[in-house]
Enzyme design. Structure first.
Site, PDB file in Angstrom:
ATOM      1  N   THR A  39      71.507  28.687  92.331  1.00 15.59           N
ATOM      2  CA  THR A  39      70.178  29.064  91.830  1.00 15.59           C
ATOM      3  C   THR A  39      70.311  30.339  91.001  1.00 15.59           C
ATOM      4  O   THR A  39      71.034  31.253  91.400  1.00 15.59           O
ATOM      5  CB  THR A  39      69.117  29.312  92.928  1.00 15.59           C
ATOM      6  OG1 THR A  39      68.007  30.011  92.337  1.00 15.59           O
ATOM      7  CG2 THR A  39      69.600  30.126  94.095  1.00 15.59           C
ATOM      8  N   ASP A  82      68.024  32.328  90.740  1.00 18.72           N
ATOM      9  CA  ASP A  82      67.202  33.333  91.435  1.00 18.72           C
ATOM     10  C   ASP A  82      67.994  34.162  92.453  1.00 18.72           C
ATOM     11  O   ASP A  82      67.541  35.216  92.882  1.00 18.72           O
ATOM     12  CB  ASP A  82      66.034  32.654  92.170  1.00 18.72           C
ATOM     13  CG  ASP A  82      64.981  32.107  91.220  1.00 18.72           C
ATOM     14  OD1 ASP A  82      65.144  32.258  89.995  1.00 18.72           O
ATOM     15  OD2 ASP A  82      63.985  31.529  91.705  1.00 18.72           O
ATOM     16  N   ARG A 122      53.006  44.740  74.309  1.00 20.67           N
ATOM     17  CA  ARG A 122      53.312  43.336  74.052  1.00 20.67           C
ATOM     18  C   ARG A 122      54.057  42.754  75.254  1.00 20.67           C
ATOM     19  O   ARG A 122      54.677  43.491  76.012  1.00 20.67           O
ATOM     20  CB  ARG A 122      54.237  43.201  72.827  1.00 20.67           C
ATOM     21  CG  ARG A 122      53.629  43.648  71.537  1.00 20.67           C
ATOM     22  CD  ARG A 122      52.686  42.579  70.970  1.00 20.67           C
ATOM     23  NE  ARG A 122      52.403  42.812  69.573  1.00 20.67           N
ATOM     24  CZ  ARG A 122      51.461  43.607  69.104  1.00 20.67           C
ATOM     25  NH1 ARG A 122      50.690  44.284  69.940  1.00 20.67           N
ATOM     26  NH2 ARG A 122      51.272  43.751  67.801  1.00 20.67           N
ATOM     27  N   ARG A 149      68.072  29.996  81.900  1.00 20.34           N
ATOM     28  CA  ARG A 149      68.807  28.939  82.606  1.00 20.34           C
ATOM     29  C   ARG A 149      69.685  28.111  81.691  1.00 20.34           C
ATOM     30  O   ARG A 149      70.448  27.267  82.166  1.00 20.34           O
ATOM     31  CB  ARG A 149      67.796  28.011  83.297  1.00 20.34           C
ATOM     32  CG  ARG A 149      67.433  28.467  84.646  1.00 20.34           C
ATOM     33  CD  ARG A 149      66.581  27.579  85.469  1.00 20.34           C
ATOM     34  NE  ARG A 149      66.249  26.279  85.021  1.00 20.34           N
ATOM     35  CZ  ARG A 149      65.152  25.624  85.425  1.00 20.34           C
ATOM     36  NH1 ARG A 149      64.312  26.215  86.257  1.00 20.34           N
ATOM     37  NH2 ARG A 149      64.911  24.416  85.033  1.00 20.34           N
TER      38      ARG A 149
HETATM   39  O1  F6P Z   1      65.346  27.211  89.848  1.00 18.55           O
HETATM   40  C1  F6P Z   1      64.659  28.402  89.994  1.00 18.55           C
HETATM   41  C2  F6P Z   1      63.670  28.570  88.876  1.00 18.55           C
HETATM   42  O2  F6P Z   1      64.353  28.818  87.669  1.00 18.55           O
HETATM   43  C3  F6P Z   1      62.639  29.646  89.173  1.00 18.55           C
HETATM   44  O3  F6P Z   1      63.081  30.918  88.817  1.00 18.55           O
HETATM   45  C4  F6P Z   1      61.463  29.173  88.392  1.00 18.55           C
HETATM   46  O4  F6P Z   1      60.252  29.594  88.976  1.00 18.55           O
HETATM   47  C5  F6P Z   1      61.560  27.698  88.474  1.00 18.55           C
HETATM   48  O5  F6P Z   1      62.903  27.398  88.696  1.00 18.55           O
HETATM   49  C6  F6P Z   1      61.068  26.990  87.244  1.00 18.55           C
HETATM   50  O6  F6P Z   1      61.091  25.633  87.472  1.00 18.55           O
HETATM   51  P1  F6P Z   1      60.911  24.466  86.405  1.00 18.55           P
HETATM   52  O7  F6P Z   1      62.276  24.068  85.969  1.00 18.55           O
HETATM   53  O8  F6P Z   1      60.267  23.389  87.185  1.00 18.55           O
HETATM   54  O9  F6P Z   1      60.115  25.007  85.282  1.00 18.55           O
END
Ligand code: F6P
Length: 348
Positions: free
Chosen positions: A124, A126, A272, A281
């Site tokens: 993850t 996170d 802003r 990601r």
């Molecule tokens: O996998 C964790 C995460 O990137 C979180 O930080 C975020 O809130 C969520 O996934 C976003 O999810 P999705 O891919 O459903 O937009």
């Protein structure tokens, strides 16, 4: 053994590095691998794909996952567990390597208790999965956010603006604190600490009164805010959609914009907001994440060799060790507040 490999939940840089490591190590030891497409959904729908040396060639540096992913929850599907067990049997799969975070490994822990041979690999961005110091993907996300903060610094300074940078982190402020510290943020707001807007504005006003004409505020998407519209005692999440996923998670996003409006209204500083979102990601994993993902993948196969089902690979210090899936999903690993205190030394 025939090992089924799946990636579940939000994608994350380093997933392909784990898949490659699992397949390479497994083949070296004489096992066979099969890819399960799109997380648990692939197991429910018998969507399998060949995984051999060729299929994992050239993927180490690639973001995303060659297997695809989904947030499918086996336990939200009627007879989900039964279907999964039947499909595993029919495909002659001896064990599963589940690469995922709290949700994917939560399903893995339940299936293990139901008699399925499963090992896990912690993923993850996170970094909030328990029982491991770090998950792969986190380092890449922090590097992307840090670079963004560096870039936002120069434009904030040129225009005498406050810029609010919203980073990911649903329940934990790991990305915000690491990227905020690395990028020299002037305030960092995380889900683990209640946000006091007056205090935030006070810090900014003091900073500007000592001659600084710009500021960078880093905020986790999972911060709860108390504003005129959001009057809940503990504050409320800012949602980008009311929809919930199969694990009951709401879709967060937008707290940065609200914060920016409030800061401008209360301080008079032009403000802003920038929401980094899924950029954090995407793309290639850092060298750190490639190495960690590779070590996790190799270790997962070693767990399988030893038939240590119900366990996942974990990082403790610099060692890869085993941790039970139950420990991993039992509670979230929230931010170490001592780290936050170090970051707070530089606020204002
Ligand atoms: O996998 C964790 C995460 O990137 C979180 O930080 C975020 O809130 C969520 O996934 C976003 O999810 P999705 O891919 O459903 O937009």
């Amino acid at each position: 053994m025939k090992i089924g490999v799946l990636t579940g939940g939000g994608d994350c840089p380093g997933l392909n590095a784990v898949i490659r490591a699992v397949v390479r190590k497994a083949l070296l030891l004489g096992h066979e691998c099969i890819g399960i497409k799109e997380g648990w959904r692939g197991l429910l729908e018998k969507n399998f794909v060949k995984l051999d040396l060729d299929s994992v060639s050239g993927i180490l540096h690639r973001g995303g996952t060659i297997l695809g992913t989904s947030r499918t929850n086996v336990y939200k599907v009627e007879n989900g567990e039964k279907i999964v067990k039947e499909n595993i049997k029919e495909a002659n799969i001896d064990c599963i390597c589940a690469i995922g975070g709290e949700d994917t490994l939560g399903v893995a822990a339940k299936l293990f208790k139901a008699g399925v041979n499963i090992v896990g690999v912690p993923k993850t961005i996170d970094n909030d999965l328990n029982a491991t110091d770090y998950t792969f993907g986190f380092d890449t996300a922090v590097n992307i956010a840090t670079e963004a903060i560096d870039r936002l610094h120069t434009t904030a300074e040129s225009h005498n603006r406050v810029i609010v940078v919203e980073v990911m982190g649903r329940h934990a402020g790991w990305i915000a604190v690491h990227a905020g510290m690395a990028g020299g943020a002037d305030i960092i707001l995380v889900p683990e600490k209640p946000v006091n807007l007056e205090e935030v504005c006070d810090i900014l006003t003091k900073r500007h009164s000592r001659g600084k004409s710009f500021s960078i505020v880093v905020v986790s998407e999972g911060v709860k805010l108390q504003t005129e519209e959001q009057t809940d005692k503990d504050g409320s999440f800012v949602l980008s959609s009311m929809q919930k996923d199969a694990f009951g998670h709401v879709r967060l996003g937008g707290v940065g914009n609200i914060l920016a409006e409030e800061i401008e209204k209360r301080t008079g500083f032009e403000t802003r907001a920038t929401v980094l979102g899924h950029i954090q990601r995407g793309g290639s994993p850092t060298a750190f994440d490639r190495v960690l993902a590779t070590r996790f993948g190799v270790f997962a196969v070693e767990l399988i060799e030893k038939r240590r089902f119900g366990y996942m690979a974990a990082l403790r210090g610099n060692e890869i060790v085993e941790a039970s899936l139950d420990d991993a999903v039992g509670k979230l690993k929230t931010l170490d507040l001592r780290l936050y205190d170090v970051a707070a030394t530089f606020f204002g």
